[in-house]
Scaffold this motif. Structure first.
Motif, PDB file in Angstrom:
ATOM      1  N   GLY A 144       1.204  -3.765  19.596  1.00  0.00           N
ATOM      2  CA  GLY A 144       1.968  -3.956  18.378  1.00  0.00           C
ATOM      3  C   GLY A 144       2.882  -2.797  18.021  1.00  0.00           C
ATOM      4  N   GLU A 145       3.300  -2.801  16.765  1.00  0.00           N
ATOM      5  CA  GLU A 145       4.169  -1.772  16.201  1.00  0.00           C
ATOM      6  C   GLU A 145       3.587  -1.359  14.859  1.00  0.00           C
ATOM      7  N   GLU A 146       3.979  -0.183  14.364  1.00  0.00           N
ATOM      8  CA  GLU A 146       3.497   0.228  13.050  1.00  0.00           C
ATOM      9  C   GLU A 146       4.526   1.060  12.303  1.00  0.00           C
ATOM     10  N   PHE A 147       4.475   0.923  10.993  1.00  0.00           N
ATOM     11  CA  PHE A 147       5.334   1.671  10.075  1.00  0.00           C
ATOM     12  C   PHE A 147       4.427   2.509   9.190  1.00  0.00           C
ATOM     13  N   ILE A 148       4.769   3.783   9.006  1.00  0.00           N
ATOM     14  CA  ILE A 148       3.988   4.623   8.098  1.00  0.00           C
ATOM     15  C   ILE A 148       4.909   5.255   7.058  1.00  0.00           C
ATOM     16  N   TYR A 149       4.368   5.426   5.854  1.00  0.00           N
ATOM     17  CA  TYR A 149       5.093   6.040   4.738  1.00  0.00           C
ATOM     18  C   TYR A 149       4.144   7.044   4.096  1.00  0.00           C
ATOM     19  N   VAL A 150       4.578   8.290   3.975  1.00  0.00           N
ATOM     20  CA  VAL A 150       3.699   9.349   3.476  1.00  0.00           C
ATOM     21  C   VAL A 150       3.597   9.277   1.956  1.00  0.00           C
ATOM     22  N   LEU A 151       2.372   9.149   1.468  1.00  0.00           N
ATOM     23  CA  LEU A 151       2.105   9.058   0.032  1.00  0.00           C
ATOM     24  C   LEU A 151       1.652  10.385  -0.567  1.00  0.00           C
ATOM     25  N   ARG A 152       0.952  11.191   0.233  1.00  0.00           N
ATOM     26  CA  ARG A 152       0.402  12.446  -0.279  1.00  0.00           C
ATOM     27  C   ARG A 152       0.249  13.440   0.859  1.00  0.00           C
ATOM     28  N   GLY A 153       0.567  14.697   0.575  1.00  0.00           N
ATOM     29  CA  GLY A 153       0.383  15.743   1.572  1.00  0.00           C
ATOM     30  C   GLY A 153       1.482  15.768   2.619  1.00  0.00           C
ATOM     31  N   THR A 154       1.192  16.445   3.713  1.00  0.00           N
ATOM     32  CA  THR A 154       2.108  16.563   4.844  1.00  0.00           C
ATOM     33  C   THR A 154       1.430  15.992   6.084  1.00  0.00           C
ATOM     34  N   VAL A 155       2.181  15.225   6.857  1.00  0.00           N
ATOM     35  CA  VAL A 155       1.620  14.550   8.031  1.00  0.00           C
ATOM     36  C   VAL A 155       2.339  15.015   9.290  1.00  0.00           C
ATOM     37  N   GLU A 156       1.572  15.381  10.291  1.00  0.00           N
ATOM     38  CA  GLU A 156       2.127  15.662  11.616  1.00  0.00           C
ATOM     39  C   GLU A 156       1.976  14.409  12.469  1.00  0.00           C
ATOM     40  N   LEU A 157       3.099  13.901  12.975  1.00  0.00           N
ATOM     41  CA  LEU A 157       3.086  12.750  13.869  1.00  0.00           C
ATOM     42  C   LEU A 157       3.185  13.254  15.305  1.00  0.00           C
ATOM     43  N   HIS A 158       2.100  13.108  16.048  1.00  0.00           N
ATOM     44  CA  HIS A 158       2.063  13.485  17.458  1.00  0.00           C
ATOM     45  C   HIS A 158       2.201  12.210  18.286  1.00  0.00           C
ATOM     46  N   SER A 159       3.081  12.221  19.290  1.00  0.00           N
ATOM     47  CA  SER A 159       3.256  11.037  20.120  1.00  0.00           C
ATOM     48  C   SER A 159       3.448  11.432  21.578  1.00  0.00           C
ATOM     49  N   GLU A 160       3.272  10.444  22.415  1.00  0.00           N
ATOM     50  CA  GLU A 160       3.231  10.660  23.858  1.00  0.00           C
ATOM     51  C   GLU A 160       4.569  11.108  24.431  1.00  0.00           C
ATOM     52  N   SER A 185      -3.252  15.749   9.427  1.00  0.00           N
ATOM     53  CA  SER A 185      -2.867  16.331   8.146  1.00  0.00           C
ATOM     54  C   SER A 185      -2.353  17.749   8.345  1.00  0.00           C
ATOM     55  N   GLY A 186      -1.160  18.018   7.797  1.00  0.00           N
ATOM     56  CA  GLY A 186      -0.605  19.363   7.846  1.00  0.00           C
ATOM     57  C   GLY A 186      -0.790  20.088   6.528  1.00  0.00           C
ATOM     58  N   SER A 187      -1.613  19.509   5.640  1.00  0.00           N
ATOM     59  CA  SER A 187      -1.856  20.078   4.319  1.00  0.00           C
ATOM     60  C   SER A 187      -3.244  20.707   4.273  1.00  0.00           C
ATOM     61  N   ASP A 188      -3.486  21.482   3.221  1.00  0.00           N
ATOM     62  CA  ASP A 188      -4.828  22.031   3.016  1.00  0.00           C
ATOM     63  C   ASP A 188      -5.817  20.919   2.682  1.00  0.00           C
ATOM     64  N   GLU A 189      -5.325  19.849   2.061  1.00  0.00           N
ATOM     65  CA  GLU A 189      -6.169  18.704   1.743  1.00  0.00           C
ATOM     66  C   GLU A 189      -5.804  17.536   2.647  1.00  0.00           C
ATOM     67  N   ASP A 190      -6.634  16.505   2.637  1.00  0.00           N
ATOM     68  CA  ASP A 190      -6.356  15.321   3.438  1.00  0.00           C
ATOM     69  C   ASP A 190      -5.042  14.687   2.997  1.00  0.00           C
ATOM     70  N   ALA A 191      -4.250  14.252   3.965  1.00  0.00           N
ATOM     71  CA  ALA A 191      -3.005  13.544   3.666  1.00  0.00           C
ATOM     72  C   ALA A 191      -3.298  12.050   3.550  1.00  0.00           C
ATOM     73  N   GLU A 192      -2.364  11.314   2.944  1.00  0.00           N
ATOM     74  CA  GLU A 192      -2.535   9.873   2.791  1.00  0.00           C
ATOM     75  C   GLU A 192      -1.228   9.169   3.120  1.00  0.00           C
ATOM     76  N   ILE A 193      -1.330   8.063   3.858  1.00  0.00           N
ATOM     77  CA  ILE A 193      -0.156   7.281   4.231  1.00  0.00           C
ATOM     78  C   ILE A 193      -0.411   5.803   3.973  1.00  0.00           C
ATOM     79  N   LEU A 194       0.670   5.060   3.809  1.00  0.00           N
ATOM     80  CA  LEU A 194       0.617   3.605   3.883  1.00  0.00           C
ATOM     81  C   LEU A 194       1.030   3.246   5.299  1.00  0.00           C
ATOM     82  N   CYS A 195       0.177   2.523   5.996  1.00  0.00           N
ATOM     83  CA  CYS A 195       0.458   2.111   7.372  1.00  0.00           C
ATOM     84  C   CYS A 195       0.499   0.588   7.423  1.00  0.00           C
ATOM     85  N   ILE A 196       1.560   0.040   7.995  1.00  0.00           N
ATOM     86  CA  ILE A 196       1.685  -1.410   8.153  1.00  0.00           C
ATOM     87  C   ILE A 196       1.774  -1.715   9.641  1.00  0.00           C
TER      88      ILE A 196
END
Length: 211
Positions: A144-160, A185-196
């Motif tokens: 499949g495919e996925e879309f993510i939108y960052v809601l809280r914190g900083t997110v590092e996206l690692h890909s192949e 998570s690139g933040s001191d706290e857990d990050a949060e995303i909406l993933c579809i």
């Protein structure tokens, strides 16, 4: 193979209890579901008994083995009706406390719109727990495919196939889920995303082998 119109489940069923009910409703043994899903019988047993939490890839394989949409792994079973065709228009409204929770090592998943069984998209609120790619482990892949939108914190996206990207609140990404990927998570706290997530597991031949 006969499937009952209604599967009887406890009011507060866990993912494992729901999986077991769906397997038994289809008269499948652990070994038969293992063959259909390419997930070992011992792993399925541990999931059903709450010993381990499945990854999204494993959930896809189990849905394939049960010959149901992956969204049905989180949705209520809708009894068949003899009252004629259903209306084609529909909508689902959700509240903050209405979701199915699945907690894994790297992510806490809150699956939304779980009352709708046959949706084509799978919306998930994801709390990202891993603080480094070393802590996360091996990149994940699934159909499949996925879309993510960052809601809280900083997110590092690692890909192949791409350099690591840092996403802040309000930023987003769309990717091919068959490519190895991980959210950290690139933040001191857990990050949060909406993933579809979109797309279903493909089948090959009568034994429902996952491609």
């Amino acid at each position: 193979m006969n499937v009952s119109a209604r599967e009887t489940l406890p009011e507060e069923e866990t993912f494992g209890q729901r999986l077991k009910a769906k397997r038994k409703a289809r008269n499948l043994t652990l070994t038969e579901l293992a063959t259909r899903s390419s997930v070992s019988a011992s792993t399925i047993s541990k999931i059903e008994n709450g010993g381990v939490s499945p990854t999204y890839d494993v959930i896809l394989r189990l849905a394939a083995g049960l010959s149901i949409p992956v969204s049905a792994m989180f949705g209520e079973t809708i009894p068949e009706s003899n009252e004629g065709p259903r209306p084609t228009g529909w909508q689902v409204v959700g509240r903050p406390d209405e979701y199915d929770l699945l907690d894994t090592k790297n992510y806490e998943h809150r699956y939304l719109c779980s009352s709708l069984k046959t949706k084509r998209l799978l919306p998930v609120l994801v709390r990202i727990k891993a603080g480094s790619i070393a802590e996360f482990g091996e990149l994940v892949r699934h159909d499949g495919e996925e879309f993510i939108y960052v809601l809280r914190g900083t997110v590092e996206l690692h890909s192949e196939f791409y350099a690591t990207v840092v996403l802040n609140v309000g930023e987003y990404a769309y990717l091919d889920s068959t490519m190895g990927h991980a959210y950290v998570s690139g933040s001191d706290e857990d990050a949060e995303i909406l993933c579809i997530c979109a797309g279903q597991v493909s089948f090959e031949s009568d034994d429902k082998t996952v491609i």
